[in-house]
Design a protein around this motif. Structure first.
Motif, PDB file in Angstrom:
ATOM      1  N   ALA A  38      39.898  36.875  44.772  1.00  0.00           N
ATOM      2  CA  ALA A  38      39.622  36.841  43.339  1.00  0.00           C
ATOM      3  C   ALA A  38      39.894  38.204  42.724  1.00  0.00           C
ATOM      4  O   ALA A  38      39.630  39.248  43.330  1.00  0.00           O
ATOM      5  N   HIS A  39      40.429  38.192  41.497  1.00  0.00           N
ATOM      6  CA  HIS A  39      40.701  39.403  40.738  1.00  0.00           C
ATOM      7  C   HIS A  39      40.012  39.289  39.393  1.00  0.00           C
ATOM      8  O   HIS A  39      40.230  38.310  38.655  1.00  0.00           O
TER       9      HIS A  39
ATOM     10  N   GLY B  29      51.577  34.860  40.528  1.00  0.00           N
ATOM     11  CA  GLY B  29      51.325  34.398  41.883  1.00  0.00           C
ATOM     12  C   GLY B  29      49.956  33.804  42.103  1.00  0.00           C
ATOM     13  O   GLY B  29      49.627  33.404  43.223  1.00  0.00           O
ATOM     14  N   ALA B  30      49.130  33.746  41.038  1.00  0.00           N
ATOM     15  CA  ALA B  30      47.773  33.213  41.189  1.00  0.00           C
ATOM     16  C   ALA B  30      47.796  31.688  41.215  1.00  0.00           C
ATOM     17  O   ALA B  30      48.663  31.040  40.620  1.00  0.00           O
ATOM     18  N   SER B  31      46.812  31.125  41.933  1.00  0.00           N
ATOM     19  CA  SER B  31      46.706  29.662  42.010  1.00  0.00           C
ATOM     20  C   SER B  31      45.823  29.086  40.920  1.00  0.00           C
ATOM     21  O   SER B  31      45.829  27.876  40.683  1.00  0.00           O
ATOM     22  N   GLY B  32      45.038  29.917  40.249  1.00  0.00           N
ATOM     23  CA  GLY B  32      44.168  29.425  39.192  1.00  0.00           C
ATOM     24  C   GLY B  32      43.394  30.556  38.559  1.00  0.00           C
ATOM     25  O   GLY B  32      43.485  31.718  38.971  1.00  0.00           O
ATOM     26  N   SER B  33      42.617  30.216  37.518  1.00  0.00           N
ATOM     27  CA  SER B  33      41.823  31.223  36.817  1.00  0.00           C
ATOM     28  C   SER B  33      40.702  30.526  36.069  1.00  0.00           C
ATOM     29  O   SER B  33      40.725  29.311  35.849  1.00  0.00           O
ATOM     30  N   GLU B  34      39.698  31.306  35.679  1.00  0.00           N
ATOM     31  CA  GLU B  34      38.629  30.794  34.826  1.00  0.00           C
ATOM     32  C   GLU B  34      38.189  31.914  33.894  1.00  0.00           C
ATOM     33  O   GLU B  34      38.264  33.092  34.237  1.00  0.00           O
ATOM     34  N   ALA B  35      37.767  31.545  32.684  1.00  0.00           N
ATOM     35  CA  ALA B  35      37.288  32.509  31.693  1.00  0.00           C
ATOM     36  C   ALA B  35      35.777  32.402  31.594  1.00  0.00           C
ATOM     37  O   ALA B  35      35.237  31.308  31.473  1.00  0.00           O
ATOM     38  N   ARG B  36      35.083  33.568  31.635  1.00  0.00           N
ATOM     39  CA  ARG B  36      33.623  33.564  31.685  1.00  0.00           C
ATOM     40  C   ARG B  36      32.969  34.082  30.424  1.00  0.00           C
ATOM     41  O   ARG B  36      31.832  33.706  30.122  1.00  0.00           O
ATOM     42  N   GLY B  37      33.608  34.963  29.664  1.00  0.00           N
ATOM     43  CA  GLY B  37      32.983  35.513  28.469  1.00  0.00           C
ATOM     44  C   GLY B  37      34.017  35.929  27.453  1.00  0.00           C
ATOM     45  O   GLY B  37      35.168  36.213  27.785  1.00  0.00           O
ATOM     46  N   ILE B  38      33.599  35.988  26.164  1.00  0.00           N
ATOM     47  CA  ILE B  38      34.489  36.385  25.073  1.00  0.00           C
ATOM     48  C   ILE B  38      33.692  37.223  24.090  1.00  0.00           C
ATOM     49  O   ILE B  38      32.516  36.944  23.824  1.00  0.00           O
ATOM     50  N   ASN B  39      34.303  38.290  23.557  1.00  0.00           N
ATOM     51  CA  ASN B  39      33.617  39.101  22.555  1.00  0.00           C
ATOM     52  C   ASN B  39      34.138  38.778  21.166  1.00  0.00           C
ATOM     53  O   ASN B  39      35.033  37.939  20.999  1.00  0.00           O
TER      54      ASN B  39
ATOM     55  N   ASP C  15      38.285  35.640  35.898  1.00  0.00           N
ATOM     56  CA  ASP C  15      38.891  36.003  37.167  1.00  0.00           C
ATOM     57  C   ASP C  15      40.023  35.044  37.499  1.00  0.00           C
ATOM     58  O   ASP C  15      40.103  33.933  36.974  1.00  0.00           O
ATOM     59  N   ALA C  16      40.905  35.493  38.358  1.00  0.00           N
ATOM     60  CA  ALA C  16      42.035  34.710  38.848  1.00  0.00           C
ATOM     61  C   ALA C  16      42.131  34.929  40.355  1.00  0.00           C
ATOM     62  O   ALA C  16      41.699  35.968  40.878  1.00  0.00           O
ATOM     63  N   VAL C  17      42.666  33.937  41.049  1.00  0.00           N
ATOM     64  CA  VAL C  17      42.741  34.006  42.508  1.00  0.00           C
ATOM     65  C   VAL C  17      44.200  34.087  42.948  1.00  0.00           C
ATOM     66  O   VAL C  17      45.015  33.219  42.625  1.00  0.00           O
TER      67      VAL C  17
END
Length: 721
Positions: A384-385, A359-369, A377-379
């Motif tokens: 935002a989640h 049900g989210a309209s979009g997302s972005e990735a901020r970090g990776i290990n 997060d996703a909206v």
């Protein structure tokens, strides 16, 4: 001016801030590295939840232990805007599956941007103004490392030794500078601040990432920091984890007006974005040597249907995360991506869409290990989640290794070779594997690139290239063109029609024979040729590497004399008994040499005697071509000038009485001068001058009188009065 906005309305601000931490630390006893050959797929995505009383959350960084930091808030997370929203920096632990509030007492708003393997967290807190903090897990307290700086500081990232980077009013001015905070002991809670400065011409800077060697990345700027206006920088310490070093500009992608660096791994690879006109592309900067200060940018592209992208984080295998977008990077409408290199830390790879919550309209990735977990997060319905993606591995992808290059002789009596080439080897994929070569033999004389294609049972395909070189063992000869002689043109050069400089190949099988040409002056063969002789060497090479040569020359001559320009014949009045000083201008221009000197006799500025003198001029160019010319200079005597003065009086139309009186004196002076009676001539001219002076402004205009008097005085000077 530096700004940070979570949901920006313009791209310049929306792309300006990448909050990244690669999680690189000294503690590396973790999950074993994933096999290089395995492809990545998204295994799961989970919602990390919110702090009590908050409506939204954003995950901004992750370490190899799977701990996540970010911000949980009611309306929006942005201390830089001066917001007093009850936002809180949080730490999420995978063991407890719980968000811990890291903020100071008295409900001070805060945000967390980075953490290391020891669990130290950095960010900013609004404690009587925005300040950079370090949260230490051993004490569970938040230390304001930016004090006593002017409020407005932010800590963006921390490395495995506890070095912190960010930005703040270090110099007490109105513009932020990037800082490096170094603890007194590794991972300590007291330390000192270093101003990293700016790139040449920059007024401000901000640091967003730091690796375990203490290399720092960010952007330097004059107005504000974003991928279209800033300049991505890499600051390298003089010694690992030192506090002195130097900053370099990482440049921009082709056609871009700016760049910004967001993250760096322990090998010195840097990620960020570079663009122009409100659109940017994620980039990967790879040093020529690990942790080096020279390297090259790679455009990581964008997901299908997107025009722009922004990279925020990178791990030690060179895997990159960020967002792909059509308007600007905002999790309400963008797609989180993972870019994975074909080989660890490589510069070619593939970008995949990480997906989003239902049900989210979009997302972005901020970090990776280094385990491959991704945070962002996703909206969903405007909220935002904070989310955590976990990667799973799929089958080994199909790969193909071609046979080595072949060099063959032509078949007897033919100009090609019929050969059965060995098949390539393949790895991975799902059997059965089919192979196809294109083109098929026979292969003509010369070089043929054979494309091998392997296809597995699922339809996945891989390609590889093989070179097949075929040559005629009978050999061949090369004949150079005839020598060329040309007349120089403008600038002393001449051009040759290309067909006149074409070598001839004498061969039974001319196919596949390449001809190269090298001029003795190093210029291209079709460039203009200078004066003198230029040699050209032609070399022909067949598929076996046999390379005979032949030579010719191009000679450019200058046989054209310069164009000489001299003045026309001239007449001047003598100014003394010896004549008059005469000035004139003569010039010459040569088609090859341009302006050349001119020699004249007598030279300009000489005293020319009374009578007619012929001036002769000569011009020569550097090639020895000459051209001559002449003109006459006539210097009028005193009698002639007296006669001319009498005519001038007559032409004035004076009253008959004064005209007759003045011309009578001049006639007497002319007669005396002609007879050689200079005394009488001088007296008559003086009488003329006196009468003219007496009538000036009366029967003779003041201007005419002055002209007549000046002429009479000049004539007296010629007579030697």
């Amino acid at each position: 001016m530096l700004r940070r906005s979570r949901y920006a309305l313009v791209l310049a601000v929306a792309l300006a801030w990448g909050c990244d931490q690669d999680g690189a630390t000294a503690l590396r006893v973790k999950t074993p590295a994933r096999p290089v050959a395995l492809a990545t797929a998204v295994g799961s995505i989970i919602d990390l939840g919110n702090l009590p009383g908050a409506a939204s959350a954003e995950g901004l960084a992750i370490n190899d232990r799977g701990q996540v930091v970010g911000c949980s808030y009611l309306q929006f997370c942005n201390l830089a805007s001066g917001s007093r929203d009850p936002q809180r920096a949080f730490l999420w632990d995978p063991i407890t599956q719980h968000l811990t509030d890291l903020t100071l007492p008295s409900t001070a708003p805060s945000e967390a941007f980075g953490l290391n393997e020891t669990g130290q967290v950095v960010g900013s807190v609004n404690s009587d103004g925005r300040r950079a903090f370090l949260w230490d897990p051993s004490t569970g307290t938040m230390i304001l490392i930016s004090d006593p700086l002017t409020p407005g500081a932010e800590a963006a990232a921390i490395n495995g030794r506890g070095q912190v980077v960010g930005f703040g009013r270090i110099r007490g001015g109105l513009v932020d500078h990037a800082f490096l905070w170094t603890p007194d002991v590794p991972n300590g809670t007291t330390g000192s601040m270093t101003d990293l400065g700016t790139l040449p011409g920059g007024s401000g800077s901000a640091a967003f990432g730091v690796n375990d060697r203490g290399q720092v990345v960010g952007c330097s700027y004059t107005n504000f920091c974003d991928p279209t206006n800033g300049s991505a920088f890499l600051w390298t310490p003089d010694v690992p984890n030192g506090t002195t070093g130097s900053m370099i500009d990482l440049g921009t992608l082709p056609g871009a007006s700016g760049s910004e660096a967001s993250g760096i791994n322990n090998g010195g690879q840097v990620v960020g974005a570079s663009g122009a006109n409100f659109t940017a592309r994620a980039f990967l900067w790879t040093p020529a040597a690990p942790n080096g200060t020279t390297g090259a940018l790679t455009d990581l592209g964008a997901l299908p249907g997107s025009s722009g992208s922004q990279a925020y984080g990178i791990n030690n295998a060179g895997e990159v995360v960020g967002c792909s977008y059509t308007s600007f990077c905002d999790p309400t409408s963008t797609d989180a991506f993972l870019w994975r290199p074909d080989v660890p830390n490589g510069t070619t790879g593939n970008m995949i869409d990480l997906g989003t919550l239902p049900g989210a309209s979009g997302s972005e990735a901020r970090g990776i290990n280094d385990v491959g977990q991704v945070v962002g997060d996703a909206v969903v319905n405007g909220a935002a989640h904070a989310v955590l993606w976990t990667m799973t591995e799929t089958i080994v992808p199909l790969a193909i290794t071609p046979p080595g290059p072949l060099t063959l002789r032509t078949d007897p009596g033919r100009c090609d070779a019929q050969v059965s080439v060995a098949p390539p080897t393949t790895t991975g994929g799902i059997p059965p594997i089919t192979l196809m070569a294109s083109p098929l033999p026979p292969y003509p004389a010369g070089k043929t690139i054979v494309t091998w294609t392997a296809t597995d049972a699922t339809g996945s395909a891989a390609t590889a290239l093989q070179s097949v070189a075929v040559f005629d063992p009978a050999g061949f000869a090369i004949v150079a063109p005839r020598a060329v002689t040309l007349e120089a043109g403008p600038g002393g050069t001449a051009s040759v029609d290309p067909p006149r400089l074409s070598a001839t190949i004498e061969a039974n099988c001319p196919g596949g024979i390449t001809v190269t040409s090298v001029r003795s002056d190093g210029l291209p063969i079709d460039a203009p040729y200078p004066l003198g002789t230029t040699g050209i060497t032609f070399t022909a090479t067949d598929a076996s590497g046999y390379s005979p040569s032949a030579s010719t020359t191009v000679k450019v001559e200058d046989t054209t004399p310069p164009l000489l320009t001299v003045p026309g014949n001239s007449v001047v009045d003598a100014t003394s008994p010896s004549g008059a000083v005469v000035f004139y201008v003569a010039s010459a221009r040569d088609i090859a040499a341009g302006v050349v000197p001119v020699t004249c006799r007598p030279p300009s500025g000489s005293n020319f005697p009374i009578g007619t003198t012929t001036v002769t001029c000569t011009a020569s160019d550097p090639s020895g071509n000459t051209r001559g010319g002449a003109f006459a200079v006539t210097v009028l005597s005193a009698p002639t000038q007296i006669a001319n003065l009498a005519n001038s009086v007559t032409s004035l139309g004076l009253q008959s009485g004064i005209a007759t009186s003045l011309t009578g004196k001049l006639k007497a002076a002319l007669a005396a001068a002609t007879a050689g009676d200079l005394v009488t001539a001088c007296r008559k001219l003086q009488d003329f001058i006196n009468e003219t002076q007496a009538q000036a402004g009366k029967k003779i205009s003041t201007g005419d009188a002055a002209s007549l008097i000046a002429t009479a005085q000049r004539i007296r000077a010629v007579l030697g009065c």
